[in-house]
Design a protein around this motif. Structure first.
Motif, mmCIF file in Angstrom:
data_model
loop_
_atom_site.group_PDB
_atom_site.id
_atom_site.type_symbol
_atom_site.label_atom_id
_atom_site.label_comp_id
_atom_site.label_asym_id
_atom_site.label_seq_id
_atom_site.Cartn_x
_atom_site.Cartn_y
_atom_site.Cartn_z
ATOM 1 N N UNK A 143 0.690 -1.315 -0.138
ATOM 2 C CA UNK A 143 0.088 -0.243 -0.292
ATOM 3 C C UNK A 143 0.937 1.304 -0.380
ATOM 4 N N UNK A 144 1.949 1.604 0.566
ATOM 5 C CA UNK A 144 2.932 2.387 0.879
ATOM 6 C C UNK A 144 3.389 2.417 -0.462
ATOM 7 N N UNK A 145 3.820 1.765 -0.883
ATOM 8 C CA UNK A 145 4.655 1.478 -2.321
ATOM 9 C C UNK A 145 3.346 2.108 -3.064
ATOM 10 N N UNK A 146 2.314 1.830 -3.399
ATOM 11 C CA UNK A 146 1.528 2.215 -4.448
ATOM 12 C C UNK A 146 0.601 3.697 -4.118
ATOM 13 N N UNK A 147 0.972 3.902 -2.762
ATOM 14 C CA UNK A 147 0.577 5.102 -2.628
ATOM 15 C C UNK A 147 1.515 6.125 -2.687
ATOM 16 N N UNK A 148 2.781 6.207 -2.554
ATOM 17 C CA UNK A 148 3.813 6.812 -3.470
ATOM 18 C C UNK A 148 4.029 7.046 -4.296
ATOM 19 N N UNK A 149 4.042 5.688 -5.598
ATOM 20 C CA UNK A 149 4.453 6.317 -6.829
ATOM 21 C C UNK A 149 3.082 7.205 -7.341
ATOM 22 N N UNK A 150 1.627 7.188 -6.643
ATOM 23 C CA UNK A 150 0.226 8.054 -7.417
ATOM 24 C C UNK A 150 1.181 9.473 -7.017
ATOM 25 N N UNK A 151 1.937 9.383 -5.728
ATOM 26 C CA UNK A 151 2.053 11.469 -4.897
ATOM 27 C C UNK A 151 3.132 11.148 -6.237
ATOM 28 N N UNK A 152 4.095 9.869 -7.031
ATOM 29 C CA UNK A 152 5.023 11.040 -7.512
ATOM 30 C C UNK A 152 6.315 10.702 -6.223
ATOM 31 N N UNK A 153 6.508 10.180 -5.260
ATOM 32 C CA UNK A 153 7.463 10.466 -4.474
ATOM 33 C C UNK A 153 8.051 8.718 -4.454
ATOM 34 N N UNK A 154 9.945 8.988 -4.493
ATOM 35 C CA UNK A 154 10.438 7.865 -4.734
ATOM 36 C C UNK A 154 10.667 7.425 -3.549
ATOM 37 N N UNK A 155 10.197 5.866 -3.909
ATOM 38 C CA UNK A 155 10.579 4.983 -1.877
ATOM 39 C C UNK A 155 11.451 5.506 -1.276
ATOM 40 N N UNK A 156 12.691 5.685 -1.698
ATOM 41 C CA UNK A 156 13.906 6.820 -1.028
ATOM 42 C C UNK A 156 13.728 7.499 -0.726
ATOM 43 N N UNK A 157 12.772 9.161 -0.657
ATOM 44 C CA UNK A 157 12.606 9.478 -0.712
ATOM 45 C C UNK A 157 12.123 10.115 1.030
ATOM 46 N N UNK A 158 11.275 9.043 1.784
ATOM 47 C CA UNK A 158 10.952 9.117 2.857
ATOM 48 C C UNK A 158 11.799 8.081 3.672
#
Length: 321
Positions: A143-158
């Motif tokens: 869910x987190x991976x998908x939510x970040x992708x929707x927001x255009x946030x690379x996983x490395x940026x959290x």
């Protein structure tokens, strides 16, 4: 004479050992969590009644999350259990010899990204750079991976903070993390007890299937027991869907939750276990591919390699109305 007596003692010892092993084999060990249909099945006791006719006992073991439960399967402490979508992917990547047996329908509202009620975070875009608590490799990880992708946030940026649910809640309460990605009943408890605000649930982001898995050896050696468990899960699920108030009253003390919170949990679940279909396997493959692309698992996986094919007799029985 002494040799004959010693040989008799040895024979008796071997028979006793064999009897003990046979008795041990007649116990099916099931892992469950504070969520889902298995906790209702445990409370109702119908599986014990059904398997007792064949001389099989049921032993239940509770786990705090899917990754821990699958580790129990991997090391042989249980035979069968339930998890969300992501734990089996990480387990397969780690070489665990497990098989998908069945699944529940999607339940996307039963997991969410929560923030404190007075948080300045108002959108997924605001998660950039934030500390986010989650149980690594659990269903909410996807869910987190998908939510970040929707927001255009690379996983490395959290800043992921990997904690099991109890520790994550403590960190969330004291403000040590900015957000918490969690599933029911912990989700419902945080909503009602902490007034946590839902930034998003999994609607439109993840199906949030619950999967039933077994060790490959158990599924191969005891297909009828596997079929009986799935059939009882399906049956109690249909009952639960029609009687949510009764289910909530039954599981509230087991979950140590107030009745209204338990009702919220029960009504958000998916009910109606079925054996794994090609369509569901394909959706699970997408999850595996997503984690491979993020290099959170070390190699590509083939989900169909770990999907159990039930005997034709079980498939026919499952198809009956």
């Amino acid at each position: 004479m002494q040799f004959s007596f010693t040989r008799s003692l040895l024979a008796v010892s071997l028979l006793t050992l064999a009897a003990g092993l046979a008795q041990a084999e007649e116990t099916v060990r099931i892992g469950y969590q504070k969520y889902g249909t298995l906790i209702t099945l445990k409370a109702r006791g119908t599986l014990e009644q059904r398997l007792a006719k064949d001389g099989v006992k049921v032993q239940w073991t509770e786990f705090p999350g899917g990754p821990q439960l699958l580790e129990g399967l991997n090391v042989g402490s249980i035979d069968f259990g339930v998890t969300g979508e992501t734990p089996p992917v990480f387990a397969q990547a780690a070489g665990a010899d497990l098989v998908y047996v069945a699944h529940e329908p999607p339940a996307p509202t039963s997991e969410a990204i929560l923030v404190p009620k007075d948080s300045a975070i108002q959108s997924l875009a605001d998660l950039k750079g934030k500390k986010i608590a989650l149980n690594k490799g659990s269903n909410v990880h996807y869910l987190l991976v998908q939510a970040l992708a929707k927001a255009g946030i690379p996983y490395q940026d959290i800043q992921p903070v990997y904690l099991p649910p109890a520790d994550a809640r403590a960190a969330f309460e004291r403000g040590a993390v900015d957000a918490w990605v969690i599933w029911d009943p912990y989700q419902a408890a945080a909503e009602t007890q902490l007034q946590a605000r839902t930034l998003t649930d999994a609607t439109g982001l993840a199906d949030n299937h619950q999967f039933y898995l077994a060790t490959r050896s158990f599924a191969k050696a005891h297909p009828e027991q596997v079929g009986a468990i799935v059939d009882e899960v399906r049956s109690v699920g249909e009952w639960a869907k029609a009687h949510p108030d009764q289910v909530a009253a039954q599981v509230a003390p087991l979950l140590n939750l107030p009745l209204d919170t338990a009702e919220r949990v029960v009504k958000r679940q998916g009910y109606g276990a079925r054996f794994i279909s090609p369509e569901v396997a394909a959706q699970q493959q997408k999850i595996a591919d997503a984690f491979t692309a993020l290099k959170l698992i070390p190699k590509p996986l083939v989900i169909r390699d770990v999907v159990w094919t039930p005997p034709a007799s079980l498939q026919t029985a499952a198809a009956q109305p």
